[in-house]
Design a protein around this motif. Sequence first.
Motif, PDB file in Angstrom:
ATOM      1  N   MET A   1      33.066  36.449  39.562  1.00 39.48           N
ATOM      2  CA  MET A   1      34.371  36.141  38.972  1.00 39.48           C
ATOM      3  C   MET A   1      35.443  36.987  39.664  1.00 39.48           C
ATOM      4  O   MET A   1      35.306  38.193  39.812  1.00 39.48           O
ATOM      5  N   THR A   2      36.485  36.332  40.144  1.00 38.83           N
ATOM      6  CA  THR A   2      37.576  37.029  40.828  1.00 38.83           C
ATOM      7  C   THR A   2      38.449  37.758  39.813  1.00 38.83           C
ATOM      8  O   THR A   2      38.350  37.530  38.601  1.00 38.83           O
ATOM      9  N   ASN A   3      39.338  38.625  40.323  1.00 38.22           N
ATOM     10  CA  ASN A   3      40.254  39.340  39.433  1.00 38.22           C
ATOM     11  C   ASN A   3      41.139  38.365  38.663  1.00 38.22           C
ATOM     12  O   ASN A   3      41.414  38.566  37.472  1.00 38.22           O
ATOM     13  N   ARG A   4      41.580  37.306  39.334  1.00 35.43           N
ATOM     14  CA  ARG A   4      42.454  36.327  38.677  1.00 35.43           C
ATOM     15  C   ARG A   4      41.696  35.603  37.550  1.00 35.43           C
ATOM     16  O   ARG A   4      42.216  35.408  36.461  1.00 35.43           O
ATOM     17  N   GLN A   5      40.438  35.248  37.858  1.00 34.99           N
ATOM     18  CA  GLN A   5      39.628  34.584  36.830  1.00 34.99           C
ATOM     19  C   GLN A   5      39.349  35.527  35.655  1.00 34.99           C
ATOM     20  O   GLN A   5      39.334  35.104  34.487  1.00 34.99           O
ATOM     21  N   GLY A   6      39.135  36.802  35.946  1.00 29.41           N
ATOM     22  CA  GLY A   6      38.897  37.786  34.886  1.00 29.41           C
ATOM     23  C   GLY A   6      40.113  37.931  33.986  1.00 29.41           C
ATOM     24  O   GLY A   6      39.975  38.008  32.756  1.00 29.41           O
ATOM     25  N   ARG A   7      41.316  37.963  34.620  1.00 23.42           N
ATOM     26  CA  ARG A   7      42.536  38.066  33.819  1.00 23.42           C
ATOM     27  C   ARG A   7      42.719  36.838  32.942  1.00 23.42           C
ATOM     28  O   ARG A   7      43.067  36.929  31.767  1.00 23.42           O
TER      29      ARG A   7
END
Length: 282
Positions: A1-7
């Motif tokens: 999971m990317t940082n954007r997806q995590g946010r």
Amino acid sequence: MTNRQGRLFAIGSTAVAAILFLVMTLDSHRQFPELTNAENITPEVTHGKDVWHKYNCINCHTLFGEGAYYAPDLTKIAKHRGDPYLHAYMRDPSKFYNEQKHRRLMPKQDLSEKEIKDLVTFLGWVSEVDNQGWPPRPILVTGGMTTPTTMGGEGEITDADAASVTPVDSGSDPRALGEQLFSTAVPTCKACHSLTPGADGAGPSLGGLVTRTKKLLESGDYQGEATDVESYLHESIVSPSAHVVPGDMYSAGSTSFMPASYADSLSEKEIDQLVAFLATLK
């Protein structure tokens, strides 16, 4: 999971949780008026609540399990004890205790008659609130039962306990049905009466009840209309003030502290079953 997806996941889950919390809160407030019998909140109930806070009752007692745990929870006390008992108790608690036996006593607060009346009215309103079985555990009311109950705890039978009892088959011995009623009738008989001889509580012990009743009926001190043990037991249930047991703990003048509501809350058949059980207490 990317940082954007995590946010996005964090923001989305927070939003879902917030929406669920808002919906549940609104639904709770929608039910409060019915659950709390809001239409029965009279000026007397409100003043009784103020008396409860004025004398810091919550410093020792709990309502709905909230408060201090030095003294018993009073959520259903109005149903277990009744108005005459509560009035007499609040006027002078020392009449209901023995300091050497109970150690800790409720202090005499010197409430006015108006304060006592409205506080009892408030506790009566509290007892009618649909608390959905909370608190979930049996809570000991000092001056009541001190021996373990058949529900696996010490103290009174709660509404939740009563609901969990497996019904006795209708074809069973009436004495067995009466024994069940002794534990599950409302108010609960076990909350005030012990079956152990000499172990008096908020009500006198029922150990040896039949023998004592025979002696009473033969003594000339009996004030009621019963002619034998069974009719006396029946009378005691449906008309407890017909013969008043002596003692400040059990009556005020000619009025027994035992609730007089069983004639309405129990059927005649249930009363007969309860009498059949009590008649076994030789």
